[in-house]
Design a protein around this motif. Sequence first.
Motif, PDB file in Angstrom:
ATOM      1  N   GLU A  75       0.749  -1.048  -0.131  1.00 15.90           N
ATOM      2  CA  GLU A  75       0.150   0.068   0.120  1.00 15.90           C
ATOM      3  C   GLU A  75       0.958   1.216   0.054  1.00 15.90           C
ATOM      4  O   GLU A  75       0.509   2.190  -0.718  1.00 15.90           O
ATOM      5  N   ILE A  76       1.842   1.112   0.705  1.00 18.67           N
ATOM      6  CA  ILE A  76       2.699   2.489   0.721  1.00 18.67           C
ATOM      7  C   ILE A  76       3.604   2.494  -0.526  1.00 18.67           C
ATOM      8  O   ILE A  76       3.605   3.581  -0.958  1.00 18.67           O
ATOM      9  N   VAL A  77       3.915   1.350  -0.962  1.00 23.45           N
ATOM     10  CA  VAL A  77       4.789   1.408  -2.077  1.00 23.45           C
ATOM     11  C   VAL A  77       3.852   2.004  -3.341  1.00 23.45           C
ATOM     12  O   VAL A  77       4.452   2.841  -4.265  1.00 23.45           O
ATOM     13  N   ALA A  78       2.539   1.662  -3.360  1.00 19.84           N
ATOM     14  CA  ALA A  78       1.690   2.042  -4.421  1.00 19.84           C
ATOM     15  C   ALA A  78       1.354   3.672  -4.326  1.00 19.84           C
ATOM     16  O   ALA A  78       1.416   4.221  -5.103  1.00 19.84           O
ATOM     17  N   THR A  79       1.217   4.077  -3.120  1.00 22.16           N
ATOM     18  CA  THR A  79       1.203   5.388  -2.793  1.00 22.16           C
ATOM     19  C   THR A  79       2.337   6.352  -3.041  1.00 22.16           C
ATOM     20  O   THR A  79       2.256   7.404  -3.780  1.00 22.16           O
ATOM     21  N   VAL A  80       3.722   5.672  -2.979  1.00 25.77           N
ATOM     22  CA  VAL A  80       4.762   6.219  -3.381  1.00 25.77           C
ATOM     23  C   VAL A  80       4.763   6.528  -4.694  1.00 25.77           C
ATOM     24  O   VAL A  80       4.942   7.614  -5.458  1.00 25.77           O
ATOM     25  N   ARG A  81       4.384   5.745  -5.537  1.00 27.72           N
ATOM     26  CA  ARG A  81       4.244   5.638  -7.108  1.00 27.72           C
ATOM     27  C   ARG A  81       3.038   6.473  -7.642  1.00 27.72           C
ATOM     28  O   ARG A  81       3.202   6.952  -8.561  1.00 27.72           O
ATOM     29  N   GLN A  82       2.107   6.904  -6.939  1.00 29.59           N
ATOM     30  CA  GLN A  82       1.084   7.839  -7.110  1.00 29.59           C
ATOM     31  C   GLN A  82       1.535   9.022  -7.119  1.00 29.59           C
ATOM     32  O   GLN A  82       0.900   9.957  -7.409  1.00 29.59           O
ATOM     33  N   GLN A  83       2.319   9.528  -6.345  1.00 30.13           N
ATOM     34  CA  GLN A  83       2.798  10.882  -6.211  1.00 30.13           C
ATOM     35  C   GLN A  83       3.501  11.411  -7.286  1.00 30.13           C
ATOM     36  O   GLN A  83       4.340  10.526  -7.788  1.00 30.13           O
ATOM     37  N   ALA A  84       3.207  12.412  -7.591  1.00 32.94           N
ATOM     38  CA  ALA A  84       3.912  13.046  -8.861  1.00 32.94           C
ATOM     39  C   ALA A  84       5.269  12.963  -8.938  1.00 32.94           C
ATOM     40  O   ALA A  84       5.877  12.759 -10.082  1.00 32.94           O
ATOM     41  N   THR A  85       5.841  13.308  -7.656  1.00 32.41           N
ATOM     42  CA  THR A  85       7.486  13.208  -7.709  1.00 32.41           C
ATOM     43  C   THR A  85       7.912  11.921  -7.084  1.00 32.41           C
ATOM     44  O   THR A  85       9.284  11.652  -6.939  1.00 32.41           O
ATOM     45  N   GLY A  86       7.140  10.907  -6.814  1.00 31.36           N
ATOM     46  CA  GLY A  86       7.707   9.699  -6.362  1.00 31.36           C
ATOM     47  C   GLY A  86       8.384   9.948  -5.061  1.00 31.36           C
ATOM     48  O   GLY A  86       9.333   9.159  -4.614  1.00 31.36           O
ATOM     49  N   SER A  87       7.928  10.857  -4.312  1.00 32.29           N
ATOM     50  CA  SER A  87       8.494  11.270  -2.979  1.00 32.29           C
ATOM     51  C   SER A  87       8.030  10.677  -1.855  1.00 32.29           C
ATOM     52  O   SER A  87       6.744  10.476  -1.725  1.00 32.29           O
ATOM     53  N   THR A  88       8.929  10.250  -1.075  1.00 29.12           N
ATOM     54  CA  THR A  88       8.558   9.455   0.273  1.00 29.12           C
ATOM     55  C   THR A  88       7.979  10.664   1.292  1.00 29.12           C
ATOM     56  O   THR A  88       7.114  10.108   2.134  1.00 29.12           O
ATOM     57  N   GLU A  89       8.483  11.810   1.175  1.00 26.68           N
ATOM     58  CA  GLU A  89       7.853  13.010   2.010  1.00 26.68           C
ATOM     59  C   GLU A  89       6.352  13.030   1.572  1.00 26.68           C
ATOM     60  O   GLU A  89       5.506  12.952   2.426  1.00 26.68           O
ATOM     61  N   ALA A  90       6.048  13.248   0.375  1.00 27.48           N
ATOM     62  CA  ALA A  90       4.632  13.433  -0.145  1.00 27.48           C
ATOM     63  C   ALA A  90       3.890  12.562   0.133  1.00 27.48           C
ATOM     64  O   ALA A  90       2.747  12.371   0.582  1.00 27.48           O
ATOM     65  N   ALA A  91       4.268  11.017   0.132  1.00 31.30           N
ATOM     66  CA  ALA A  91       3.626   9.780   0.497  1.00 31.30           C
ATOM     67  C   ALA A  91       3.203   9.812   1.839  1.00 31.30           C
ATOM     68  O   ALA A  91       2.074   9.585   2.489  1.00 31.30           O
ATOM     69  N   ALA A  92       4.255  10.441   2.801  1.00 33.34           N
ATOM     70  CA  ALA A  92       4.157  10.281   4.202  1.00 33.34           C
ATOM     71  C   ALA A  92       3.078  11.284   4.564  1.00 33.34           C
ATOM     72  O   ALA A  92       2.224  11.018   5.348  1.00 33.34           O
ATOM     73  N   ARG A  93       3.021  12.392   4.061  1.00 36.01           N
ATOM     74  CA  ARG A  93       2.032  13.534   4.103  1.00 36.01           C
ATOM     75  C   ARG A  93       0.758  12.909   3.721  1.00 36.01           C
ATOM     76  O   ARG A  93      -0.314  13.218   4.513  1.00 36.01           O
ATOM     77  N   TYR A  94       0.420  12.294   2.746  1.00 39.28           N
ATOM     78  CA  TYR A  94      -0.693  11.627   2.277  1.00 39.28           C
ATOM     79  C   TYR A  94      -1.298  10.521   3.165  1.00 39.28           C
ATOM     80  O   TYR A  94      -2.651  10.614   3.438  1.00 39.28           O
ATOM     81  N   LEU A  95      -0.346   9.749   3.729  1.00 42.22           N
ATOM     82  CA  LEU A  95      -0.918   8.642   4.385  1.00 42.22           C
ATOM     83  C   LEU A  95      -0.737   9.104   5.922  1.00 42.22           C
ATOM     84  O   LEU A  95      -1.529   8.256   6.671  1.00 42.22           O
ATOM     85  N   GLU A  96      -0.433  10.454   6.256  1.00 39.56           N
ATOM     86  CA  GLU A  96      -0.295  10.688   7.825  1.00 39.56           C
ATOM     87  C   GLU A  96       0.313   9.834   8.490  1.00 39.56           C
ATOM     88  O   GLU A  96      -0.156   9.514   9.708  1.00 39.56           O
ATOM     89  N   VAL A  97       1.627   9.701   7.967  1.00 45.27           N
ATOM     90  CA  VAL A  97       2.569   8.931   9.090  1.00 45.27           C
ATOM     91  C   VAL A  97       3.829   9.342   8.744  1.00 45.27           C
ATOM     92  O   VAL A  97       4.319  10.289   7.829  1.00 45.27           O
ATOM     93  N   PRO A  98       4.682   9.137   9.795  1.00 46.07           N
ATOM     94  CA  PRO A  98       6.142   9.638   9.637  1.00 46.07           C
ATOM     95  C   PRO A  98       6.917   9.202   8.537  1.00 46.07           C
ATOM     96  O   PRO A  98       6.767   7.969   7.987  1.00 46.07           O
ATOM     97  N   THR A  99       7.773   9.928   7.807  1.00 46.60           N
ATOM     98  CA  THR A  99       8.433   9.741   6.752  1.00 46.60           C
ATOM     99  C   THR A  99       9.247   8.390   6.901  1.00 46.60           C
ATOM    100  O   THR A  99       9.517   7.353   5.795  1.00 46.60           O
ATOM    101  N   GLY A 100       9.831   8.250   8.176  1.00 47.81           N
ATOM    102  CA  GLY A 100      10.306   6.846   8.263  1.00 47.81           C
ATOM    103  C   GLY A 100       9.778   5.694   7.937  1.00 47.81           C
ATOM    104  O   GLY A 100      10.198   4.642   7.676  1.00 47.81           O
ATOM    105  N   VAL A 101       8.431   5.725   8.275  1.00 47.83           N
ATOM    106  CA  VAL A 101       7.383   4.621   7.935  1.00 47.83           C
ATOM    107  C   VAL A 101       7.362   4.242   6.453  1.00 47.83           C
ATOM    108  O   VAL A 101       7.759   3.187   6.193  1.00 47.83           O
ATOM    109  N   VAL A 102       7.445   5.277   5.500  1.00 50.29           N
ATOM    110  CA  VAL A 102       7.403   5.183   4.242  1.00 50.29           C
ATOM    111  C   VAL A 102       9.052   4.708   3.803  1.00 50.29           C
ATOM    112  O   VAL A 102       8.827   3.961   2.871  1.00 50.29           O
ATOM    113  N   ARG A 103       9.741   5.230   4.518  1.00 49.55           N
ATOM    114  CA  ARG A 103      11.259   4.889   3.995  1.00 49.55           C
ATOM    115  C   ARG A 103      11.348   3.392   4.160  1.00 49.55           C
ATOM    116  O   ARG A 103      12.168   2.680   3.489  1.00 49.55           O
ATOM    117  N   ALA A 104      10.827   2.867   5.608  1.00 52.97           N
ATOM    118  CA  ALA A 104      10.891   1.480   5.876  1.00 52.97           C
ATOM    119  C   ALA A 104      10.314   0.243   4.843  1.00 52.97           C
ATOM    120  O   ALA A 104      10.965  -0.311   4.287  1.00 52.97           O
TER     121      ALA A 104
END
Length: 142
Positions: A75-104
């Motif tokens: 789910e997190i990988v799919a969200t990162v891919r959906q972000q225009a920049t492929g940004s972990t920070e943008a995905a973290a904001r969208y999912l409302e989780v810390p950036t470290g969660v997305v990076r993991a």
Amino acid sequence: MAPPSTRQHRSFRFTEVTLSRLEARAHEIRETRTGLAERYVEEGLRMDEHPGIGFADGPAGRRAVVLGTGLDVWEIVATVRQQATGSTEAAARYLEVPTGVVRAAVRYYAAFPAEIEDVLDRKRAIAEREEAAAKRERAMLR
């Protein structure tokens, strides 16, 4: 997991209590003791290598999850891919989780891409099948 053709025999010693619990759990989930022990070792190694990642059973089978979030790695990988920049920070904001969660999740994906791509492919196929069924239903109701 390693394909069966690459398996090698090793001997390990476990306490009677551990063996009894392994036997009971294997019986409960209709798995062989060897298969269950292999799964536990493989998942334990992956969890050691990827802090914050765990594994859970579900309707679609066993899957990698990010502990404490309720989110699967796919789910997190799919969200990162959906972000225009492929940004972990943008995905973290969208999912409302810390950036470290997305990076993991991204680190786990980088180590096991085929596993996560398989889940993504299955989810995509289900979505396409459901969309086609909904179109047919709408057409019939017109």
